[in-house]
Design a protein around this motif. Structure first.
Motif, PDB file in Angstrom:
ATOM      1  N   ARG A 188      51.062  35.699  44.183  1.00 53.42           N
ATOM      2  CA  ARG A 188      50.002  35.925  44.928  1.00 53.42           C
ATOM      3  C   ARG A 188      49.233  37.308  45.243  1.00 53.42           C
ATOM      4  NH1 ARG A 188      52.653  32.903  48.938  1.00 53.42           N
ATOM      5  NH2 ARG A 188      51.880  31.043  47.786  1.00 53.42           N
ATOM      6  N   GLU A 189      49.940  38.251  45.238  1.00 50.07           N
ATOM      7  CA  GLU A 189      49.651  39.695  45.450  1.00 50.07           C
ATOM      8  C   GLU A 189      48.893  40.024  44.198  1.00 50.07           C
ATOM      9  OE1 GLU A 189      52.863  42.471  46.384  1.00 50.07           O
ATOM     10  OE2 GLU A 189      53.624  41.058  48.023  1.00 50.07           O
ATOM     11  N   THR A 190      49.521  39.938  43.029  1.00 51.62           N
ATOM     12  CA  THR A 190      48.646  39.934  41.581  1.00 51.62           C
ATOM     13  C   THR A 190      47.246  39.643  41.672  1.00 51.62           C
ATOM     14  OG1 THR A 190      50.747  39.648  40.462  1.00 51.62           O
ATOM     15  CG2 THR A 190      48.760  39.828  39.109  1.00 51.62           C
ATOM     16  N   LEU A 191      47.170  38.163  42.239  1.00 53.32           N
ATOM     17  CA  LEU A 191      46.034  37.314  42.005  1.00 53.32           C
ATOM     18  C   LEU A 191      44.959  37.931  43.259  1.00 53.32           C
ATOM     19  CD1 LEU A 191      45.308  34.984  40.463  1.00 53.32           C
ATOM     20  CD2 LEU A 191      45.989  33.441  42.474  1.00 53.32           C
ATOM     21  N   THR A 192      45.579  38.368  44.398  1.00 57.13           N
ATOM     22  CA  THR A 192      44.786  39.036  45.388  1.00 57.13           C
ATOM     23  C   THR A 192      44.195  40.243  45.038  1.00 57.13           C
ATOM     24  OG1 THR A 192      46.440  38.043  47.031  1.00 57.13           O
ATOM     25  CG2 THR A 192      44.559  39.616  47.940  1.00 57.13           C
ATOM     26  N   ARG A 193      44.994  41.059  44.126  1.00 58.63           N
ATOM     27  CA  ARG A 193      44.289  42.371  43.778  1.00 58.63           C
ATOM     28  C   ARG A 193      43.194  42.086  42.816  1.00 58.63           C
ATOM     29  NH1 ARG A 193      49.545  44.265  43.761  1.00 58.63           N
ATOM     30  NH2 ARG A 193      49.898  43.818  41.684  1.00 58.63           N
ATOM     31  N   TYR A 194      43.512  40.948  41.683  1.00 60.61           N
ATOM     32  CA  TYR A 194      42.432  40.417  40.874  1.00 60.61           C
ATOM     33  C   TYR A 194      40.860  40.255  41.392  1.00 60.61           C
ATOM     34  CZ  TYR A 194      40.412  37.729  37.260  1.00 60.61           C
ATOM     35  OH  TYR A 194      38.983  37.262  36.490  1.00 60.61           O
ATOM     36  N   PHE A 195      41.149  39.244  42.580  1.00 60.13           N
ATOM     37  CA  PHE A 195      40.049  38.805  43.018  1.00 60.13           C
ATOM     38  C   PHE A 195      39.344  39.797  44.069  1.00 60.13           C
ATOM     39  CE2 PHE A 195      41.813  34.389  42.089  1.00 60.13           C
ATOM     40  CZ  PHE A 195      40.879  33.991  41.009  1.00 60.13           C
ATOM     41  N   GLU A 196      40.025  40.531  44.524  1.00 59.30           N
ATOM     42  CA  GLU A 196      39.543  41.586  45.287  1.00 59.30           C
ATOM     43  C   GLU A 196      38.533  42.592  44.382  1.00 59.30           C
ATOM     44  OE1 GLU A 196      42.849  43.503  47.250  1.00 59.30           O
ATOM     45  OE2 GLU A 196      42.387  42.554  49.184  1.00 59.30           O
ATOM     46  N   ALA A 197      39.036  42.827  43.259  1.00 52.86           N
ATOM     47  CA  ALA A 197      38.380  43.647  42.519  1.00 52.86           C
ATOM     48  C   ALA A 197      36.988  43.081  42.133  1.00 52.86           C
ATOM     49  CB  ALA A 197      39.120  44.040  41.191  1.00 52.86           C
ATOM     50  N   HIS A 198      36.913  41.762  42.130  1.00 59.10           N
ATOM     51  CA  HIS A 198      35.713  41.017  41.688  1.00 59.10           C
ATOM     52  C   HIS A 198      35.267  40.415  43.021  1.00 59.10           C
ATOM     53  CE1 HIS A 198      38.149  41.204  37.951  1.00 59.10           C
ATOM     54  NE2 HIS A 198      36.880  41.416  37.685  1.00 59.10           N
ATOM     55  N   HIS A 199      35.281  40.753  44.154  1.00 53.93           N
ATOM     56  CA  HIS A 199      34.893  40.565  45.397  1.00 53.93           C
ATOM     57  C   HIS A 199      33.504  39.732  45.309  1.00 53.93           C
ATOM     58  CE1 HIS A 199      34.383  40.145  49.845  1.00 53.93           C
ATOM     59  NE2 HIS A 199      35.605  39.985  49.908  1.00 53.93           N
ATOM     60  N   ASP A 200      32.399  40.633  44.825  1.00 50.33           N
ATOM     61  CA  ASP A 200      31.242  40.172  44.764  1.00 50.33           C
ATOM     62  C   ASP A 200      30.908  38.924  44.164  1.00 50.33           C
ATOM     63  OD1 ASP A 200      30.705  42.397  46.284  1.00 50.33           O
ATOM     64  OD2 ASP A 200      29.842  43.802  44.395  1.00 50.33           O
ATOM     65  N   ALA A 201      32.008  38.471  43.188  1.00 52.37           N
ATOM     66  CA  ALA A 201      31.477  37.258  42.572  1.00 52.37           C
ATOM     67  C   ALA A 201      31.976  36.048  43.363  1.00 52.37           C
ATOM     68  CB  ALA A 201      32.023  37.491  41.137  1.00 52.37           C
ATOM     69  N   LEU A 202      32.973  36.140  44.280  1.00 56.67           N
ATOM     70  CA  LEU A 202      33.424  35.213  44.775  1.00 56.67           C
ATOM     71  C   LEU A 202      32.586  34.227  45.572  1.00 56.67           C
ATOM     72  CD1 LEU A 202      36.759  36.757  46.011  1.00 56.67           C
ATOM     73  CD2 LEU A 202      36.561  35.398  43.969  1.00 56.67           C
ATOM     74  N   ASP A 203      32.714  33.023  45.709  1.00 58.30           N
ATOM     75  CA  ASP A 203      31.908  32.144  46.655  1.00 58.30           C
ATOM     76  C   ASP A 203      32.543  32.213  47.886  1.00 58.30           C
ATOM     77  OD1 ASP A 203      33.920  30.579  46.570  1.00 58.30           O
ATOM     78  OD2 ASP A 203      33.179  28.850  45.255  1.00 58.30           O
ATOM     79  N   GLU A 204      31.798  31.470  49.198  1.00 59.21           N
ATOM     80  CA  GLU A 204      32.314  31.687  50.575  1.00 59.21           C
ATOM     81  C   GLU A 204      33.694  31.003  50.612  1.00 59.21           C
ATOM     82  OE1 GLU A 204      29.292  30.287  53.295  1.00 59.21           O
ATOM     83  OE2 GLU A 204      31.068  29.832  54.387  1.00 59.21           O
ATOM     84  N   ASP A 205      33.990  29.862  50.013  1.00 58.54           N
ATOM     85  CA  ASP A 205      35.371  29.391  50.100  1.00 58.54           C
ATOM     86  C   ASP A 205      36.317  30.174  49.617  1.00 58.54           C
ATOM     87  OD1 ASP A 205      35.559  26.974  51.398  1.00 58.54           O
ATOM     88  OD2 ASP A 205      35.930  25.845  49.436  1.00 58.54           O
ATOM     89  N   SER A 206      35.865  30.798  48.651  1.00 55.15           N
ATOM     90  CA  SER A 206      37.257  31.705  47.802  1.00 55.15           C
ATOM     91  C   SER A 206      37.440  33.076  48.491  1.00 55.15           C
ATOM     92  CB  SER A 206      36.726  32.154  46.417  1.00 55.15           C
ATOM     93  OG  SER A 206      36.437  31.041  45.722  1.00 55.15           O
ATOM     94  N   ARG A 207      36.350  33.541  49.222  1.00 57.70           N
ATOM     95  CA  ARG A 207      36.319  34.663  50.147  1.00 57.70           C
ATOM     96  C   ARG A 207      37.483  34.455  51.339  1.00 57.70           C
ATOM     97  NH1 ARG A 207      30.690  37.347  49.977  1.00 57.70           N
ATOM     98  NH2 ARG A 207      30.481  37.848  47.627  1.00 57.70           N
ATOM     99  N   ARG A 208      37.084  33.205  52.023  1.00 57.43           N
ATOM    100  CA  ARG A 208      38.089  32.926  52.784  1.00 57.43           C
ATOM    101  C   ARG A 208      39.515  32.648  52.676  1.00 57.43           C
ATOM    102  NH1 ARG A 208      39.036  27.968  54.841  1.00 57.43           N
ATOM    103  NH2 ARG A 208      37.830  26.964  53.257  1.00 57.43           N
TER     104      ARG A 208
END
Ligand code: HAM
Length: 425
Positions: free
Chosen positions: A176-196
């Motif tokens: 979960r931590e690995t994944l959070t770091r990965y998606f944080e690094a691509h924060h701009d590309a996340l849709d609203e649901d994913s940011r939540r």
């Protein structure tokens, strides 16, 4: 006055469809029983707390899909959105888990406030199996083999099995931590649901159906590559069991499922024939759930089948067009004929218990009744007028071939029906 309609997303199962439901229910009973699973029937309403604790606070189901209400005592209750949690509660409550294994199955309605569309309803039905006390991969394999046998017993082909491992709770936490770091690094590309979801339940981002997110999701680190050693071995064993039985599957590292209780094995059966709602069965292992609901730690694994989706496949194959047509149509005319109809039909029902007999002894003449007999799908019409009634006989007319009509009674009548209806009598 405006007619009252059913609640949106909650369907009547009409008499044209029920033969398909019966077929599915009967075959499921047979197959599940043949693997040693026994039926359990938990109530449809449970305490809301049960589902919150088991399915997970940050899941679609608990966040926005539960039918919850307060009863007259102010207690929060919920129409069950699934039945795994109920089985666990019931098994603990009835002491079914003490030093024993349990193989259980259930069938019935579930309720989720989802957006209705083809294959997705607010009241839908599941057949599920849950097994307790068996930690090994052979049980997970058994559940997959059992579902595959149900498909073949229904004559369904083209269903595909996908499997994955979500590892131990600890491996999930690290991932979960690995994944959070990965998606944080691509924060701009996340849709609203994913940011939540990013900080509450990042695994569910992998499940995103948004096409714009697919590239990001595909490139995400995979839990399957960083499993804890025991889960890795468990997954290898599962594959060996499936390979040994020749059951085909695909490893899908993105398969995460929509409920939080899973550890290690998860799986889904899907089809291309149902459009967007292609998952006909989903399940997996949930070794932590019994303890989380207050029982003694007990390994467990199970699945649930979406009955509407399977019925849609069976209907599309049209396997059962004449399943509930009558076999014999009693066309009785006139006062004496009318009163002779039920005694005749009752006596035939006693002698030929497998035979479906429909009595038409109301208004109308022979012509209309024979037309109705033909339309009913019946194979034989028994014509009963005042004359036949006085003589204690009946005219036997074969509706599906050109055999000559005969006037019969007693044993010769039974013999003629047995000859015309060999499979039903
Ligand atoms: P699930 O994936 O949420 O898992 O549901 C299982 C199946 O129920 C789905 O694959 C689908 O066929 C059907 N289904 C779900 N929602 C709907 C809906 N709104 N309309 C029509 N069909 C639907 C579970 O429920 C877990 N309890 C499965 C399980 C048992 N895991 C371990 N043991």
């Amino acid at each position: 006055m405006k007619a009252i309609q059913a609640v949106r997303g909650m369907n009547d199962i009409t008499p044209d469809a029920t033969p398909y439901w019966h077929l599915l229910e009967d075959r499921a009973r047979g197959v599940l029983g043949a693997y040693g699973y026994r039926e359990i029937r938990p109530p449809i309403i449970e305490r809301t707390e049960l589902f919150r604790r088991s399915i997970g606070e940050v899941t679609d189901i608990v966040e926005k899909e539960m039918y919850s209400f307060e009863d007259r005592n102010g207690e929060s209750l919920t129409l069950r959105p699934e039945c795994t949690a109920s089985c666990v509660r019931a098994a603990i409550e009835h002491g079914l888990l003490h030093n024993q294994t349990q193989r259980l199955w259930y069938m019935g309605p579930m309720f989720r406030y989802e957006r209705p569309q083809k294959g997705r309803y607010r009241q839908f039905h599941q057949i599920g199996a849950e097994a307790f006390g068996l930690p090994g991969a052979e049980l997970d394999a058994e559940l997959m083999l059992m579902s595959a046998r149900l498909w073949s017993s229904l004559g369904l082909s083209g269903l595909r099995l996908e499997i994955n491992s979500l590892g131990s709770r600890e491996a999930q936490a690290v991932y979960r931590e690995t994944l959070t770091r990965y998606f944080e690094a691509h924060h701009d590309a996340l849709d609203e649901d994913s940011r939540r979801r990013l900080h509450s339940n990042p695994l569910r981002i992998l499940d995103s159906k948004n096409p714009a997110m697919q590239e990001l999701v595909t490139a995400a680190p995979r839990l399957l590559d960083q499993l804890d050693p025991e889960s890795g071995e468990h997954f290898e064993n599962l594959r060996r069991h499936l390979d040994g039985c020749g059951l085909e599957y695909r490893v899908n590292p993105r398969l995460v499922r929509g409920l939080d209780y899973y550890t290690r094995t998860v799986f889904e059966w899907t089809t291309d024939r149902l459009g967007a709602q292609g998952a006909v069965c989903g399940g997996g292992r949930y070794d932590g759930l019994v303890a989380e609901i207050g029982g003694q730690s007990t390994p467990a694994s199970g699945f649930a089948i979406g009955m509407e989706r399977l019925v849609a496949l069976l209907e599309a194959d049209g396997a059962l067009t004449d399943a509930e047509d009558p076999h014999v149509y009693v066309a009785a005319v006139g006062s004496q004929g009318g009163f002779a109809a039920h005694p005749l039909a009752e006596s035939l029902r006693g002698s030929l218990p497998g035979c479906r007999i429909l009595v038409d002894a109301g208004e109308g003449g022979f012509k209309a009744k024979l037309r109705r007999a033909d339309r009913s799908g019946a194979v034989v019409a028994l014509i009963l007028g005042d004359e036949e009634s006085a003589a204690g006989t009946v005219a036997v007319k074969s509706l599906r071939d050109q055999r000559p009509q005969r006037t019969l009674t007693g044993e010769p009548l039974l013999a003629a029906l047995r000859e015309l209806l060999p499979a039903r009598t």
